[in-house]
Scaffold this motif. Structure first.
Motif, PDB file in Angstrom:
ATOM      1  N   GLU A 237      23.302  -2.791 -15.230  1.00  0.00           N
ATOM      2  CA  GLU A 237      22.963  -2.167 -16.508  1.00  0.00           C
ATOM      3  C   GLU A 237      23.406  -0.704 -16.512  1.00  0.00           C
ATOM      4  OE1 GLU A 237      18.980  -1.569 -19.313  1.00  0.00           O
ATOM      5  OE2 GLU A 237      18.759  -1.748 -17.144  1.00  0.00           O
ATOM      6  N   ASN A 260      29.037  -9.862 -17.047  1.00  0.00           N
ATOM      7  CA  ASN A 260      27.628 -10.033 -17.419  1.00  0.00           C
ATOM      8  C   ASN A 260      26.830  -8.727 -17.317  1.00  0.00           C
ATOM      9  OD1 ASN A 260      27.520 -12.925 -17.979  1.00  0.00           O
ATOM     10  ND2 ASN A 260      27.948 -13.174 -15.790  1.00  0.00           N
ATOM     11  N   SER A 262      25.360  -5.051 -18.946  1.00  0.00           N
ATOM     12  CA  SER A 262      24.782  -4.643 -20.229  1.00  0.00           C
ATOM     13  C   SER A 262      24.844  -3.136 -20.389  1.00  0.00           C
ATOM     14  CB  SER A 262      23.332  -5.115 -20.338  1.00  0.00           C
ATOM     15  OG  SER A 262      22.529  -4.571 -19.317  1.00  0.00           O
ATOM     16  N   ARG A 264      22.874  -0.103 -22.324  1.00  0.00           N
ATOM     17  CA  ARG A 264      21.621   0.205 -23.014  1.00  0.00           C
ATOM     18  C   ARG A 264      21.634   1.661 -23.452  1.00  0.00           C
ATOM     19  NH1 ARG A 264      15.598  -1.645 -21.295  1.00  0.00           N
ATOM     20  NH2 ARG A 264      14.531  -0.821 -23.129  1.00  0.00           N
TER      21      ARG A 264
END
Length: 329
Positions: A237, A260, A262, A264
């Motif tokens: 992340e 995969n 992310s 944020r």
């Protein structure tokens, strides 16, 4: 009273000391004589009209201050007179104006300071302390390997410590220069890497046994963001807290999807309410006052040297919290 303002956009030299009327506390407000006011990098960007929002001119910067209550408005307990408080101006109806001898703020937003906590250290725990505090709660580091950018700066130095307290399995500090790397290590980082070295991303991978980090806390933005992606583990992340300084393209996002990973976003103000900010700051103040959280001391400048303080931040020569001290002896 004295205040520092800029009437045009430009370099540090546009900051000038002017005489302005001392504000009077309205109903529900307190007047605080400022003993220290924090300087933030986004104010450097505002001064040069490089921030996400263009401020109205003339502007007196400063969104955080600490000092002593000298007067109270109608309906405010007179027992607050003489109280040492932090003034998170960024939460008030007048969110700027801290580079001055006096500020007013709603009494409910003025947070009392422990006797053991200095005015300078309190400033480090306002914008930057709250940012580190909520970053570690929005994306909890427990059991994960994390990368903290600008790890010797105001946010990074606190985030390294909070990540350690919150159970991160491995903390990789990224900063520039030996002194900053040593500071990050002294605060609890497991490894410290100089991002001015061309292979620093490979060094991060090596420090994690080739796996990469689970979380990147990015408070710098720019080219560092894209480089950090190379050190992010599959399924990791990237927490982006560098408002207005984007350097991620469509190809980067496509690569993240393929791994995969992310992205944020992080914005502090939407996470805060008067009740929440009081509780969060009280927790941070107590940690610092007890010695459980170290606030790295930065440089102190009188109001008249606000331009020099901005230059220090702009050239990335600072460590810890840089403050203006209006009552500087």
């Amino acid at each position: 009273m004295r205040a520092v303002q800029f009437s045009r956009f430009g370099g540090p030299d546009v900051l000038e000391v002017v005489d302005l009327p001392t504000p009077q506390p309205q109903a529900g407000e307190v007047l605080v004589r400022v003993h220290a006011v924090g300087i933030n990098f986004f104010e450097v960007l505002m001064r040069g009209d490089r921030y996400a929002v263009t401020p109205q001119l003339p502007m007196v910067p400063g969104v955080e201050a600490a000092g002593v209550v000298e007067a109270v408005g109608q309906g405010v307990d007179k027992g607050l007179l003489g109280t040492r408080v932090a003034a998170p101006l960024f939460m008030s109806k007048r969110p700027y104006g801290g580079y001055a001898d006096y500020v007013t703020i709603d009494a409910s937003l003025a947070v009392p300071l422990p006797d053991a906590l200095s005015f300078e250290d309190a400033n480090a725990l306002l914008v930057q302390g709250l940012t580190a505090f909520h970053l570690s709660r929005q994306s909890p580091p427990r059991g994960k390997s994390v990368l903290v950018s600008a790890a010797a700066g105001g946010v990074g130095s606190l985030l390294v410590q909070l990540a350690r307290r919150d159970g991160a399995s491995r903390i990789i500090a990224v900063a520039g220069g030996t002194a900053k790397l040593d500071l990050a290590l002294s605060l609890g980082a497991d490894a410290a890497i100089d991002y001015s070295e061309p292979d620093w991303m490979a060094q991060v991978k090596e420090a994690t046994g080739g796996a990469g980090v689970d979380i990147v806390y990015d408070t710098v933005g720019g080219l560092l963001t894209a480089a950090s992606l190379q050190a992010l583990a599959p399924g990791g992340e990237l927490v982006f807290a560098a408002l207005g300084r984007y350097a991620i393209g469509a190809s980067d996002l496509e690569a993240m999807i393929g791994r995969n990973q992310s992205l944020r976003g992080f914005a502090l103000l939407p996470l805060l309410s008067p009740g929440a900010i009081n509780a969060s700051l009280s927790s941070l103040f107590q940690l610092a006052a007890s010695g459980a959280l170290v606030v790295p001391r930065g440089s102190r400048f009188p109001l008249e040297q606000a331009g020099e303080a901005h230059r220090l931040l702009e050239e990335r020569r600072s460590t810890g919290k840089v403050v203006l001290v209006p009552q500087m002896p």
